[in-house]
Scaffold this motif. Structure first.
Motif, PDB file in Angstrom:
ATOM      1  N   LEU A 104       0.823  -1.202   0.000  1.00  0.00           N
ATOM      2  CA  LEU A 104       0.000   0.000   0.000  1.00  0.00           C
ATOM      3  C   LEU A 104       0.865   1.262   0.000  1.00  0.00           C
ATOM      4  CD1 LEU A 104      -2.989   0.802   0.066  1.00  0.00           C
ATOM      5  CD2 LEU A 104      -2.809   0.949   2.565  1.00  0.00           C
ATOM      6  N   CYS A 105       1.900   1.282   0.845  1.00  0.00           N
ATOM      7  CA  CYS A 105       2.789   2.454   0.891  1.00  0.00           C
ATOM      8  C   CYS A 105       3.570   2.604  -0.412  1.00  0.00           C
ATOM      9  CB  CYS A 105       3.748   2.338   2.072  1.00  0.00           C
ATOM     10  SG  CYS A 105       2.953   2.569   3.678  1.00  0.00           S
ATOM     11  N   ALA A 106       4.057   1.476  -0.952  1.00  0.00           N
ATOM     12  CA  ALA A 106       4.799   1.548  -2.215  1.00  0.00           C
ATOM     13  C   ALA A 106       3.887   1.996  -3.355  1.00  0.00           C
ATOM     14  CB  ALA A 106       5.419   0.191  -2.532  1.00  0.00           C
ATOM     15  N   GLY A 107       2.611   1.548  -3.346  1.00  0.00           N
ATOM     16  CA  GLY A 107       1.669   1.993  -4.373  1.00  0.00           C
ATOM     17  C   GLY A 107       1.416   3.490  -4.312  1.00  0.00           C
ATOM     18  N   TYR A 108       1.241   4.015  -3.077  1.00  0.00           N
ATOM     19  CA  TYR A 108       1.076   5.460  -2.931  1.00  0.00           C
ATOM     20  C   TYR A 108       2.339   6.211  -3.336  1.00  0.00           C
ATOM     21  CZ  TYR A 108      -3.526   5.720  -0.750  1.00  0.00           C
ATOM     22  OH  TYR A 108      -4.875   5.697  -0.527  1.00  0.00           O
ATOM     23  N   LEU A 109       3.487   5.624  -3.035  1.00  0.00           N
ATOM     24  CA  LEU A 109       4.755   6.247  -3.424  1.00  0.00           C
ATOM     25  C   LEU A 109       4.840   6.380  -4.953  1.00  0.00           C
ATOM     26  CD1 LEU A 109       7.662   7.235  -2.811  1.00  0.00           C
ATOM     27  CD2 LEU A 109       8.368   4.818  -2.901  1.00  0.00           C
ATOM     28  N   VAL A 110       4.531   5.299  -5.647  1.00  0.00           N
ATOM     29  CA  VAL A 110       4.553   5.331  -7.115  1.00  0.00           C
ATOM     30  C   VAL A 110       3.509   6.311  -7.644  1.00  0.00           C
ATOM     31  CG1 VAL A 110       4.148   3.948  -9.180  1.00  0.00           C
ATOM     32  CG2 VAL A 110       5.483   2.997  -7.296  1.00  0.00           C
ATOM     33  N   TRP A 111       2.323   6.335  -7.045  1.00  0.00           N
ATOM     34  CA  TRP A 111       1.277   7.275  -7.461  1.00  0.00           C
ATOM     35  C   TRP A 111       1.768   8.717  -7.402  1.00  0.00           C
ATOM     36  CZ3 TRP A 111      -3.639   8.451  -9.103  1.00  0.00           C
ATOM     37  CH2 TRP A 111      -4.175   9.658  -8.673  1.00  0.00           C
ATOM     38  N   HIS A 112       2.358   9.107  -6.270  1.00  0.00           N
ATOM     39  CA  HIS A 112       2.799  10.486  -6.110  1.00  0.00           C
ATOM     40  C   HIS A 112       3.944  10.823  -7.068  1.00  0.00           C
ATOM     41  CE1 HIS A 112       0.221  11.568  -2.807  1.00  0.00           C
ATOM     42  NE2 HIS A 112       0.623  10.556  -2.069  1.00  0.00           N
ATOM     43  N   ILE A 113       4.866   9.902  -7.267  1.00  0.00           N
ATOM     44  CA  ILE A 113       5.984  10.174  -8.171  1.00  0.00           C
ATOM     45  C   ILE A 113       5.494  10.335  -9.606  1.00  0.00           C
ATOM     46  CG2 ILE A 113       8.093   9.217  -9.167  1.00  0.00           C
ATOM     47  CD1 ILE A 113       8.715   7.977  -6.472  1.00  0.00           C
ATOM     48  N   VAL A 114       4.599   9.439 -10.034  1.00  0.00           N
ATOM     49  CA  VAL A 114       4.093   9.502 -11.405  1.00  0.00           C
ATOM     50  C   VAL A 114       3.269  10.772 -11.620  1.00  0.00           C
ATOM     51  CG1 VAL A 114       2.611   8.364 -13.104  1.00  0.00           C
ATOM     52  CG2 VAL A 114       4.157   7.007 -11.690  1.00  0.00           C
ATOM     53  N   ARG A 115       2.452  11.140 -10.647  1.00  0.00           N
ATOM     54  CA  ARG A 115       1.664  12.366 -10.776  1.00  0.00           C
ATOM     55  C   ARG A 115       2.554  13.604 -10.739  1.00  0.00           C
ATOM     56  NH1 ARG A 115      -2.242  13.482 -13.078  1.00  0.00           N
ATOM     57  NH2 ARG A 115      -3.098  14.984 -11.589  1.00  0.00           N
ATOM     58  N   ALA A 116       3.626  13.558  -9.930  1.00  0.00           N
ATOM     59  CA  ALA A 116       4.530  14.704  -9.827  1.00  0.00           C
ATOM     60  C   ALA A 116       5.286  14.945 -11.123  1.00  0.00           C
ATOM     61  CB  ALA A 116       5.519  14.495  -8.684  1.00  0.00           C
ATOM     62  N   THR A 117       5.448  13.913 -11.949  1.00  0.00           N
ATOM     63  CA  THR A 117       6.133  14.061 -13.231  1.00  0.00           C
ATOM     64  C   THR A 117       5.164  14.306 -14.382  1.00  0.00           C
ATOM     65  OG1 THR A 117       6.196  11.631 -13.348  1.00  0.00           O
ATOM     66  CG2 THR A 117       8.176  12.745 -12.586  1.00  0.00           C
TER      67      THR A 117
END
Length: 444
Positions: A104-117
């Protein structure tokens, strides 16, 4: 786990009959500790890393800077839970809980990174869900089975097999490389813009070359990660060459033309240019076209090749000073010398007109109805427009001519009728056609 049970027994801690409860409690405790450590790390290091990123990326820091604290939090929790997961051979329930929290934490991490780019929301959601599914499957020991199933779904082309697993790996690698390229480009672009030894054209050229270098490096890194043999692509090189030669020749021609324009600095961002019917200041020089913004706020995109082959007027190539011509006509009956003095005075009253070189008045011709002059003034900010300067000066000339009774003539025509066919004019109707004379009647 037997060591933990023995340790708890020696400590006199009663154990439940069903050890699944103990496994669940240990799993939730580890997840809680990981979340607490992530909160502390994000609060201690989040602001410092956000400030560092804003200094490195400058105005391009938006997006990633806003999500920096959440990225650090989810990243820290993911690292702590990953270490805890592989540190010991836990019970199944413990592995499931730790894996779910980690995923769950890794999924949110990927979500934020992808949205930030600046990727689309659905791409970020798909990447986050996929990351969660992969980590959770690995935690329960089902990743190998899922990989086996995905690998069996595919087709064989010649000696190569393309499976669903291969497509997913390529998609994930491409997404990760795109995100890394965008982040690195932000850093490199800001560093180039901060350089004091380069002019605007050189900065733009360096930025374009850096982008090409980053993309090429990312391509070869992706090829190496995926283990693709470049010799296998030799078959497609001929077709690619034909595509470039016929279908993409304009694209590559505009790319090379843009690089040449930046190298010789004949056109730079901020220059005021005129190309055909387009007149305005250069907003940016792109890979395909040059963006020109007119005084009406319209943005014209002119292909780079046109600027290489057509005649271009660059009003600010070597100097920003531009001379403006304003035509004025006065009556033959007025004082010509006084009119010239008034025109010079009106030009000097305009704030944008330079005092040196001073305005000049040329007598251009003796016209049919007026004596015509050309008022020559100099400005140094052509990007602010020319028509507004001309309008301002003409308004001032008008009112000053009014004060000194100097007439601005306009064409007049006098029509002289020598005679009428019947010796007298005929009355005209509303439509401009002569009315017939009324018929005469005799009285009985």
């Amino acid at each position: 786990m037997q060591e933990i049970i023995a340790l708890l027994t020696r400590a006199g801690i009663p154990l439940p009959a069903d050890l699944n409860w103990l496994a669940a409690i240990i799993g939730f405790s580890i997840v809680g500790v990981g979340m607490a450590l992530g909160w502390v790390i994000s609060r201690l290091a989040g602001r410092h890393l956000r400030g560092f990123w804003e200094r490195v990326a400058g105005e391009r820091a938006e997006g990633l800077a806003d999500r920096m604290i959440r990225i650090i939090y989810h990243g820290s929790v993911s690292i702590v839970l990953a270490i805890a997961f592989f540190a010991m051979d836990w019970w199944t329930f413990t592995d499931l809980i730790i894996g779910a929290g980690w995923g769950l934490c890794a999924g949110y991490l990927v979500w934020h990174i992808v949205r930030a780019t600046n990727f689309a929301r659905w791409i970020a959601l798909a990447a986050g869900v996929f990351t969660f599914a992969v980590i959770l499957s690995n935690a329960v020991g089902g990743l190998e089975r899922v990989s086996f199933v995905l690998d069996r779904i595919g087709v064989t082309v010649g000696d190569n097999r393309i499976s669903l697993l291969t497509v997913l790996v390529i998609a994930i690698t491409a997404l990760a490389l795109f995100a890394v390229v965008r982040i690195i480009r932000r850093i490199v672009s800001h560093s180039i813009q901060r350089s004091s030894g380069l002019d605007p054209a050189q900065k733009l050229l360096a930025d374009k070359l850096a982008l090409i270098a980053i993309v090429v490096a990312a391509f070869f890194i992706g090829i190496d990660i995926l283990g693709i043999d470049l010799t296998a692509l030799a078959f497609f090189s001929g077709a690619l060459g034909l595509a470039v030669g016929f279908g993409m020749q304009k694209t590559f021609g505009n790319l090379i033309a843009g690089i040449i324009l930046l190298m010789d600095r004949s056109i730079k961002p901020g220059d005021v240019i005129a190309v055909g019917e387009s007149f305005g200041w250069v907003n940016k020089i792109g890979v395909r076209a040059v963006s020109i913004i007119t005084r009406d706020g319209k943005e014209h995109l002119i292909p780079n090749e046109n600027l290489m082959t057509e005649e271009v007027e660059n009003w600010s190539y070597s100097s920003l000073e531009v001379r403006v011509h304003i035509e004025v006509g006065v009556s033959y009956n007025c004082d010509i010398r006084l009119a010239q003095e008034i025109m010079v005075e009106a030009a000097l009253d305009c704030k944008r007109v330079l005092k040196s070189p001073k305005p000049n008045i040329w007598l251009t011709e003796f016209g049919d109805s007026s004596v015509n002059f050309d008022v020559l003034v100099w400005i140094k900010d052509p990007e602010s427009g020319v028509g507004n300067v001309r309008s301002d000066i003409l308004n001032r000339i008008w009112w000053k001519f009014k004060e000194h009774d100097i007439e601005i003539p306009f064409p007049q025509r006098d029509l002289h009728i020598r005679d009428w066919p019947d010796g007298k004019p005929k009355a005209l109707g509303g439509d401009g056609v002569a009315k017939p004379e009324p018929a005469k009647t005799e009285k009985g």
